[in-house]
Every structure is written in C-alpha cells, then in structure tokens.
Design an enzyme around this catalytic site. Structure first.
Site, PDB file in Angstrom:
ATOM      1  N   ASN A 111      -7.420  -2.991  14.343  1.00  0.00           N
ATOM      2  CA  ASN A 111      -8.834  -3.170  13.981  1.00  0.00           C
ATOM      3  C   ASN A 111      -9.022  -4.324  12.988  1.00  0.00           C
ATOM      4  O   ASN A 111     -10.086  -4.472  12.401  1.00  0.00           O
ATOM      5  CB  ASN A 111      -9.402  -1.870  13.389  1.00  0.00           C
ATOM      6  CG  ASN A 111      -8.741  -1.493  12.060  1.00  0.00           C
ATOM      7  OD1 ASN A 111      -7.806  -2.155  11.611  1.00  0.00           O
ATOM      8  ND2 ASN A 111      -9.225  -0.436  11.440  1.00  0.00           N
ATOM      9  N   GLU A 124      -9.620  -1.807   5.279  1.00  0.00           N
ATOM     10  CA  GLU A 124     -10.255  -1.552   6.570  1.00  0.00           C
ATOM     11  C   GLU A 124     -11.492  -2.440   6.719  1.00  0.00           C
ATOM     12  O   GLU A 124     -12.000  -2.986   5.723  1.00  0.00           O
ATOM     13  CB  GLU A 124     -10.662  -0.072   6.648  1.00  0.00           C
ATOM     14  CG  GLU A 124      -9.497   0.915   6.523  1.00  0.00           C
ATOM     15  CD  GLU A 124      -8.648   1.019   7.797  1.00  0.00           C
ATOM     16  OE1 GLU A 124      -8.653   0.081   8.624  1.00  0.00           O
ATOM     17  OE2 GLU A 124      -7.975   2.048   7.956  1.00  0.00           O
ATOM     18  N   ASP A 149       0.823  -1.212   0.000  1.00  0.00           N
ATOM     19  CA  ASP A 149       0.000   0.000   0.000  1.00  0.00           C
ATOM     20  C   ASP A 149       0.856   1.262   0.000  1.00  0.00           C
ATOM     21  O   ASP A 149       2.069   1.200   0.175  1.00  0.00           O
ATOM     22  CB  ASP A 149      -0.959   0.001   1.211  1.00  0.00           C
ATOM     23  CG  ASP A 149      -0.307  -0.565   2.469  1.00  0.00           C
ATOM     24  OD1 ASP A 149       0.927  -0.496   2.579  1.00  0.00           O
ATOM     25  OD2 ASP A 149      -1.030  -1.078   3.329  1.00  0.00           O
ATOM     26  N   HIS A 153      -7.328  -4.730  10.144  1.00  0.00           N
ATOM     27  CA  HIS A 153      -7.081  -4.455   8.723  1.00  0.00           C
ATOM     28  C   HIS A 153      -5.860  -5.216   8.219  1.00  0.00           C
ATOM     29  O   HIS A 153      -4.958  -5.559   8.976  1.00  0.00           O
ATOM     30  CB  HIS A 153      -6.999  -2.946   8.420  1.00  0.00           C
ATOM     31  CG  HIS A 153      -5.754  -2.257   8.872  1.00  0.00           C
ATOM     32  ND1 HIS A 153      -5.756  -0.946   9.302  1.00  0.00           N
ATOM     33  CD2 HIS A 153      -4.463  -2.645   8.957  1.00  0.00           C
ATOM     34  CE1 HIS A 153      -4.532  -0.583   9.617  1.00  0.00           C
ATOM     35  NE2 HIS A 153      -3.724  -1.594   9.419  1.00  0.00           N
TER      36      HIS A 153
END
Ligand code: F6R
Length: 270
Positions: free
Chosen positions: A141, A148, A69, A143
């Site tokens: 979280n 996400e 990314d 991801h």
C-alpha cells in the site's frame, strides 16, 4: 534518485549490498549507523552483507543498528518482535553486537509510556549522529516503515495504527491476522528523510504498483514511500517484476549504464 533494475532478486541483494557497503565505508565514521528494515525484502541483502563481513569488506563491530519500527504489545522475546528478528537476521550473521542494536520500544503499558519511548528513540538516534544508510522495504500500500497512507511527510517516531492491509500482509509471520498487533511504534517519514542515504529494495510483482506510485507518482502522504523523491541520495534497487510498471525505465537503465561506466573508470565499487 537512482533506480537500478536487476534481473533477479539475488542480483538485487548483491547490488544493494554494494550500496550499503559503499555508504557505510564512505561515511568514514568510527561508529557508522545502519538503519534496519525487517520483513522479507531485505533478507537477501542481509545474507549478502554477511558475505561481505566474512570476506573482510565490512566490519560492523563498532557500528550501530537502528530499526525502523516495532510492534506494540508483543510479549518480550516474542519471535516476531522486530528486536528478535533483527537479533536473528542481522546481529548474529553480520557481527553487529546485540547491545549496539536499537529498536523502538513497543512495550509501553499505555499511550504516555509509548510516546515517551518514541521521543527517547529520536534522542538516541540523534545522539548516534544519525543514520548513514537506511535500508527500506515498501508495503504493497506504499507504506514506508510503518508510516501508513496519510502519514505526515514530516512525522517523527510515534505510535501508529496498522492498516488492515498491512495486518493481512504480515499475517504470514503470525498464526493469522488476529494475532498481528494493531499498533506499532515507527520512525516517522521526517526521521527517515534525515538519513544520509536511503536504499529501497523491492522484488516481486506484488510491489509493482506501490513502486511505480512511490518513484513516479506525486509526492504525497497517500503514498508515504514517495518521500524517496524528496531525498538527495536515494537509491532504489528493484527486480524486473517490481519495476514492471515504471514509465521511465529506459532512462533509468541508460543512467545506470553510464554510472557503472563512470564508476568503473574511477574504480569505485558501484
Ligand atoms: C519493516 C517495515 C515495512 C516493510 C514492508 C515490506 O521494518 O518497515 O515497511 O519493509 O512492509 O515488507 P516485506 O519486505 O515483508 O514485503
């Protein structure tokens, strides 16, 4: 899926490096492809891979590296852009030629340019024959890459909005949360799943909930890292703190002990 729990982050890094070397050498390709994560999780692993290069057990001169990314909108050469991070943390110490490092293009001036850049990245990845070993960290979280919670399980490289949680978590690399870009270009979960081997590294108690959800929860877009369960060659290398909420720990340890015994007998590296 193989789950290996080691006592310390240093041992996680060493074991994960063995998994990478085994996967790249085992791929038997003249130009193997290593999938690269950024963030804190893989730093020890990259240092161990640098040792492997220095010891002559790994040669990345003809390899290619593909980043997971990149942030959107950072100025070219920004020290926290993932291109710059990977030039520092991977290309220089591991001898991966900079021109063989590929990073999604977050410099597009508008959505159309970013979308075109994401599609070009997919083509580049395909042209390189796909990723042999994909290194992954996990967000608190859940991801994976910057997919996400809520990301489509079959998604491809695209623009995503970063969650408030991720921006707050990554503020430590910037001068505060406001400086963290709001968007990124990330490989999709479908793109990640195309890699021949997935390697998740996680350390620390802050990752324990996400790790448990990813490895033992339902396969769900609510925990993007749960796609690891769908992959036929996924390895998770964890320290005790990251593994502390796993319910099937006894089975993982017993399986890992059996594997180590078998691999020693067949004199494989791990
Ligand atoms: C980085 C990436 C992210 C990180 C994750 C964990 O390229 O794709 O998924 O792996 O945010 O970050 P750290 O390792 O800093 O806790």
């Amino acid at each position: 899926m193989e789950v290996l729990v080691l006592p310390t982050p240093a041992e996680v890094a060493r074991r994960a490096a063995e998994v990478v070397v085994d996967g790249l050498v085992g791929a038997g390709r003249p130009e193997p492809v290593l999938g690269l994560a950024t963030g804190s999780s893989p730093l020890g692993l990259y240092a161990e891979l640098a040792n492997a290069v220095a010891a002559g057990r790994l040669d990345l001169t003809h390899a290619r590296g593909f980043a997971l990314d990149e942030y959107v909108g950072l100025t070219p050469g920004h020290p926290q852009s993932y291109r710059e991070v990977l030039l520092r943390e991977v290309c220089a110490p591991l001898g991966l030629p900079p021109e063989r490092l590929h990073v999604p293009d977050g410099s597009g001036v508008d959505e159309a340019a970013l979308v075109a850049g994401a599609a070009a990245y997919e083509r580049l990845l395909e042209g390189a024959g796909g990723v042999d070993v994909q290194i992954l960290g996990i967000g608190a979280n859940g991801h994976l890459g910057f997919n996400e919670p809520g990301s489509a399980l079959s998604s491809r490289t695209r623009v995503k909005r970063l969650s408030d949680r991720t921006r707050a978590d990554n503020a430590r690399f910037f001068d505060g949360t406001e400086e963290v870009p709001t968007h990124c270009v990330t490989q999709g979960l479908g793109t990640v799943l195309d890699a021949r081997r997935l390697l998740l590294v996680a350390s620390g108690v802050a990752k324990a909930e996400a790790v448990a959800a990813a490895l033992e929860g339902p396969l769900s877009a609510s925990c993007p890292a749960s796609v690891l369960q769908w992959h036929a060659d996924a390895v998770a290398v964890l320290d005790e703190d990251a593994a502390r909420l796993l319910r099937n720990r006894h089975y993982y340890d017993a399986s890992a002990a059996g594997l180590a015994e078998r691999h020693t007998r067949s004199s494989k590296a791990w």
